[in-house]
Write a protein that holds these residues in place. Structure first.
Motif, PDB file in Angstrom:
ATOM      1  N   TYR A   1      38.693  50.250 -26.783  1.00  0.00           N
ATOM      2  CA  TYR A   1      39.583  49.091 -26.871  1.00  0.00           C
ATOM      3  C   TYR A   1      39.194  48.344 -28.143  1.00  0.00           C
ATOM      4  O   TYR A   1      38.091  47.814 -28.246  1.00  0.00           O
ATOM      5  CB  TYR A   1      39.361  48.238 -25.619  1.00  0.00           C
ATOM      6  CG  TYR A   1      40.239  47.021 -25.480  1.00  0.00           C
ATOM      7  CD1 TYR A   1      41.581  47.150 -25.139  1.00  0.00           C
ATOM      8  CD2 TYR A   1      39.718  45.743 -25.666  1.00  0.00           C
ATOM      9  CE1 TYR A   1      42.380  46.032 -24.987  1.00  0.00           C
ATOM     10  CE2 TYR A   1      40.512  44.626 -25.515  1.00  0.00           C
ATOM     11  CZ  TYR A   1      41.835  44.774 -25.175  1.00  0.00           C
ATOM     12  OH  TYR A   1      42.627  43.669 -25.026  1.00  0.00           O
TER      13      TYR A   1
ATOM     14  N   HIS B   1      39.521  45.467 -30.812  1.00  0.00           N
ATOM     15  CA  HIS B   1      39.966  44.099 -31.070  1.00  0.00           C
ATOM     16  C   HIS B   1      39.588  43.726 -32.507  1.00  0.00           C
ATOM     17  O   HIS B   1      38.405  43.746 -32.871  1.00  0.00           O
ATOM     18  CB  HIS B   1      39.303  43.142 -30.078  1.00  0.00           C
ATOM     19  CG  HIS B   1      39.650  41.711 -30.300  1.00  0.00           C
ATOM     20  ND1 HIS B   1      38.879  40.676 -29.835  1.00  0.00           N
ATOM     21  CD2 HIS B   1      40.694  41.134 -30.966  1.00  0.00           C
ATOM     22  CE1 HIS B   1      39.417  39.518 -30.194  1.00  0.00           C
ATOM     23  NE2 HIS B   1      40.512  39.779 -30.876  1.00  0.00           N
TER      24      HIS B   1
ATOM     25  N   TYR C   1      45.154  43.907 -32.246  1.00  0.00           N
ATOM     26  CA  TYR C   1      44.464  45.053 -31.688  1.00  0.00           C
ATOM     27  C   TYR C   1      44.875  46.333 -32.418  1.00  0.00           C
ATOM     28  O   TYR C   1      45.957  46.413 -32.992  1.00  0.00           O
ATOM     29  CB  TYR C   1      44.784  45.202 -30.194  1.00  0.00           C
ATOM     30  CG  TYR C   1      44.331  44.029 -29.353  1.00  0.00           C
ATOM     31  CD1 TYR C   1      43.028  43.963 -28.876  1.00  0.00           C
ATOM     32  CD2 TYR C   1      45.210  42.994 -29.041  1.00  0.00           C
ATOM     33  CE1 TYR C   1      42.602  42.884 -28.112  1.00  0.00           C
ATOM     34  CE2 TYR C   1      44.793  41.909 -28.278  1.00  0.00           C
ATOM     35  CZ  TYR C   1      43.484  41.860 -27.815  1.00  0.00           C
ATOM     36  OH  TYR C   1      43.069  40.801 -27.065  1.00  0.00           O
TER      37      TYR C   1
ATOM     38  N   SER D   1      45.106  50.629 -31.765  1.00  0.00           N
ATOM     39  CA  SER D   1      45.066  51.694 -30.773  1.00  0.00           C
ATOM     40  C   SER D   1      44.204  52.832 -31.305  1.00  0.00           C
ATOM     41  O   SER D   1      43.890  52.886 -32.499  1.00  0.00           O
ATOM     42  CB  SER D   1      46.479  52.206 -30.481  1.00  0.00           C
ATOM     43  OG  SER D   1      47.009  52.870 -31.616  1.00  0.00           O
TER      44      SER D   1
END
Length: 289
Positions: free
Chosen positions: A258, A260, A208, A210
């Protein structure tokens, strides 16, 4: 011989961090605390015989020059961080002052940002309180000529009788600050010990990003995938080798993203192929509905 010592230290550091899950620096801190508790072993290991007196003096004087003025240094670092933060938040000073990013033929990128300065200042501050303090503390326990073992803790000796203060080695306020640093490092050591006993590492394929990481990337292309989800191609802005990411961005009701990471490649066509496949899938799903 020096190269062998450096190599052995690097290997020990790698072993402690990867296998024992405990930093080598804090192994040194634990050992020094033991010598502080049992000072008779300092004379038994006779480490002062391995290091010339002139070298001991030079190293101690260099470190003491910093830590005798540690309060002012900490104040200066924190002031710089606050000034940079305020200028960045309320003015366009850095936008005007700092150069724009510069691309090079080797696919590397030079970035200028006030955030990098803040991170580095915090890093310097953290190292002064932890890593460099531990080195200075260890050197004093081993080589200090003013009975450092018995005079370090301010609660055990009165300032008027403390040889470190009387001889002008350290001012009283600096010694108090070093006692605070010692307490901080004891707490950090306890945390590392707990982590070494109870934490385990496992590999995972999930990766992931940020929101703060996005400053390191440039968006090349994107398309809406599903409701609240966007597929992006990102290129890393720095590094010796090019790096391209295929990222799924999911936006929540609070507006936060978010990210991914679906795929990573050093060649753009590899990412584009995956990108186009997902785009085609989206088109087919939309046409069928």
């Amino acid at each position: 011989m020096e190269n062998n010592i450096i190599k052995q230290v690097k290997e020990a550091k790698k072993f402690m961090e990867n296998t024992a899950n405990f930093p080598l620096t804090y192994c040194l801190f634990l050992g020094t605390c033991f010598l502080l508790w049992k000072p008779k072993y300092i004379s038994l290991i006779k480490i002062s015989r391995w290091v010339p007196n002139s070298l001991q003096k030079i190293i101690l004087e260099l470190f003491t020059l910093i830590y005798s003025n540690i309060i002012w240094i900490v104040f200066l670092l924190i002031s710089c961080i606050l000034i940079i933060y305020l200028l960045s938040k309320y003015t366009s000073f850095f936008y005007i002052l700092l150069p724009k990013k510069k691309l090079h033929e080797d696919d590397s990128t030079i970035l200028w940002s006030e955030y990098f300065a803040v991170i580095r200042l915090f890093s310097i501050l953290g190292r002064l309180i932890t890593q460099f303090f531990i080195y200075y503390f260890t050197l004093n326990v081993l080589f200090n000529p003013y009975n450092f073992v018995n005079n370090f803790f301010i609660g055990e000796t009165v300032s008027a009788k403390n040889a470190l203060i009387i001889k002008g080695y350290l001012p009283a306020d600096a010694l108090v600050t070093l006692n605070i640093f010692f307490a901080i490092n004891v707490l950090i050591t306890v945390w590392f010990l707990l982590r070494a006993f109870f934490e385990t590492k496992t590999t995972t394929d999930t990766y992931y990003l940020s929101s703060d990481d996005l400053i390191l990337y440039t968006k090349i292309n994107s398309f809406p995938f599903r409701k609240g989800t966007e597929i992006l191609i990102l290129k890393k802005n720095y590094g010796k080798k090019p790096e391209f990411l295929l990222v799924s961005k999911e936006t929540f009701d609070d507006g936060k993203g978010y990210y991914h990471v679906l795929d990573i490649a050093d060649k753009l066509p590899d990412i584009v192929y995956h990108f186009e496949a997902l785009k085609e899938e989206t088109i087919q799903n939309n046409s069928s509905t």
